[in-house]
Design a protein around this motif. Sequence first.
Motif, PDB file in Angstrom:
ATOM      1  N   LEU A  98      48.162  31.485  60.014  1.00 14.93           N
ATOM      2  CA  LEU A  98      49.371  30.656  60.093  1.00 14.93           C
ATOM      3  C   LEU A  98      49.988  30.450  58.709  1.00 14.93           C
ATOM      4  O   LEU A  98      51.204  30.534  58.546  1.00 14.93           O
ATOM      5  CB  LEU A  98      49.054  29.301  60.711  1.00 14.93           C
ATOM      6  N   VAL A  99      49.138  30.187  57.722  1.00 14.28           N
ATOM      7  CA  VAL A  99      49.635  29.938  56.362  1.00 14.28           C
ATOM      8  C   VAL A  99      50.049  31.252  55.697  1.00 14.28           C
ATOM      9  O   VAL A  99      51.115  31.336  55.086  1.00 14.28           O
ATOM     10  CB  VAL A  99      48.579  29.188  55.519  1.00 14.28           C
ATOM     11  N   MET A 100      49.233  32.282  55.813  1.00 16.49           N
ATOM     12  CA  MET A 100      49.514  33.557  55.142  1.00 16.49           C
ATOM     13  C   MET A 100      50.687  34.310  55.776  1.00 16.49           C
ATOM     14  O   MET A 100      51.291  35.157  55.125  1.00 16.49           O
ATOM     15  CB  MET A 100      48.281  34.467  55.153  1.00 16.49           C
ATOM     16  N   SER A 101      51.019  33.995  57.019  1.00 12.69           N
ATOM     17  CA  SER A 101      52.188  34.614  57.655  1.00 12.69           C
ATOM     18  C   SER A 101      53.404  33.696  57.552  1.00 12.69           C
ATOM     19  O   SER A 101      54.435  33.951  58.177  1.00 12.69           O
ATOM     20  CB  SER A 101      51.890  34.964  59.117  1.00 12.69           C
ATOM     21  N   GLU A 104      53.308  28.245  58.678  1.00 14.91           N
ATOM     22  CA  GLU A 104      52.943  26.861  58.405  1.00 14.91           C
ATOM     23  C   GLU A 104      52.790  26.680  56.902  1.00 14.91           C
ATOM     24  O   GLU A 104      52.184  27.518  56.236  1.00 14.91           O
ATOM     25  CB  GLU A 104      51.626  26.522  59.122  1.00 14.91           C
ATOM     26  N   LYS A 105      53.344  25.590  56.383  1.00 17.52           N
ATOM     27  CA  LYS A 105      53.215  25.287  54.960  1.00 17.52           C
ATOM     28  C   LYS A 105      51.768  24.914  54.654  1.00 17.52           C
ATOM     29  O   LYS A 105      51.061  24.376  55.502  1.00 17.52           O
ATOM     30  CB  LYS A 105      54.113  24.113  54.583  1.00 17.52           C
ATOM     31  N   THR A 106      51.347  25.179  53.425  1.00 18.70           N
ATOM     32  CA  THR A 106      49.998  24.812  52.998  1.00 18.70           C
ATOM     33  C   THR A 106      49.778  23.321  53.144  1.00 18.70           C
ATOM     34  O   THR A 106      48.722  22.882  53.618  1.00 18.70           O
ATOM     35  CB  THR A 106      49.774  25.242  51.534  1.00 18.70           C
ATOM     36  N   LEU A 134      55.007  30.912  42.932  1.00 20.87           N
ATOM     37  CA  LEU A 134      54.848  32.335  43.233  1.00 20.87           C
ATOM     38  C   LEU A 134      55.561  32.696  44.533  1.00 20.87           C
ATOM     39  O   LEU A 134      56.328  33.663  44.578  1.00 20.87           O
ATOM     40  CB  LEU A 134      53.361  32.686  43.325  1.00 20.87           C
ATOM     41  N   GLU A 135      55.332  31.933  45.578  1.00 21.35           N
ATOM     42  CA  GLU A 135      55.949  32.224  46.870  1.00 21.35           C
ATOM     43  C   GLU A 135      57.469  32.097  46.801  1.00 21.35           C
ATOM     44  O   GLU A 135      58.184  32.841  47.460  1.00 21.35           O
ATOM     45  CB  GLU A 135      55.360  31.321  47.955  1.00 21.35           C
ATOM     46  N   GLU A 145      61.313  28.854  52.003  1.00 21.39           N
ATOM     47  CA  GLU A 145      61.564  27.459  52.375  1.00 21.39           C
ATOM     48  C   GLU A 145      60.636  26.998  53.485  1.00 21.39           C
ATOM     49  O   GLU A 145      60.317  25.816  53.579  1.00 21.39           O
ATOM     50  CB  GLU A 145      63.034  27.269  52.781  1.00 21.39           C
ATOM     51  N   ARG A 146      60.173  27.920  54.319  1.00 22.03           N
ATOM     52  CA  ARG A 146      59.210  27.586  55.369  1.00 22.03           C
ATOM     53  C   ARG A 146      57.794  27.527  54.806  1.00 22.03           C
ATOM     54  O   ARG A 146      56.935  26.875  55.372  1.00 22.03           O
ATOM     55  CB  ARG A 146      59.254  28.626  56.485  1.00 22.03           C
ATOM     56  N   ALA A 147      57.548  28.231  53.717  1.00 21.61           N
ATOM     57  CA  ALA A 147      56.194  28.359  53.181  1.00 21.61           C
ATOM     58  C   ALA A 147      55.833  27.271  52.173  1.00 21.61           C
ATOM     59  O   ALA A 147      54.681  26.876  52.082  1.00 21.61           O
ATOM     60  CB  ALA A 147      56.020  29.734  52.538  1.00 21.61           C
TER      61      ALA A 147
END
Length: 181
Positions: A98-101, A104-106, A134-135, A145-147
């Motif tokens: 979920l986080v790596m794709s 969902e934000k960390t 980095l992201e 913005e989603r990450a």
Amino acid sequence: MLAKRIQPMAFQARRLYVELMFQVMGRALQAISEVDASARREARGLPEGFLFEMMVMPDGSRLIVEHVGDGRFHYHGNSAPRPVDLSIRFKHIAHAFLVMSFQEKTSVAFANDRMLVDGDIGYAVRMTRILNRLESFILPRVVAERAVKEYPSNLRLPEKLLSAARIYLKVASNFIETVRA
């Protein structure tokens, strides 16, 4: 019957995706520490020799980077030369996916109890800020913005494109060096 065959393939695909993303992110952390003064400034707050690990529990994919001094990171792959100082652990591969794709934000994953932090929380916050920077560089703005918790308001397109290109070039050259070794 078909669902029973597809489920293991989906699990395997997630595992491979997360493993690849950890390799890219580890190399990208090293690259951003060479390219971006702001990330270097943030990393200087970490002690020299500081080892950071991000992994999937119990013994899944992982990335390990070391602060080698002057705000620079060195990517160690998935094996640490000594015990790590800070570990961020996803409780399940589905949570890491979920986080790596970037679904969902960390910060949301942490709030939803999908991950554990083992180590100094101040260092974890500092590493999260570096990861967010980095992201923000390497992802398209709509995805970033989603990450990330907050997309940098002062990040302009020319700086983003130039930094992203430099980071991706260093990541690619690191992959090539790894293959040659």
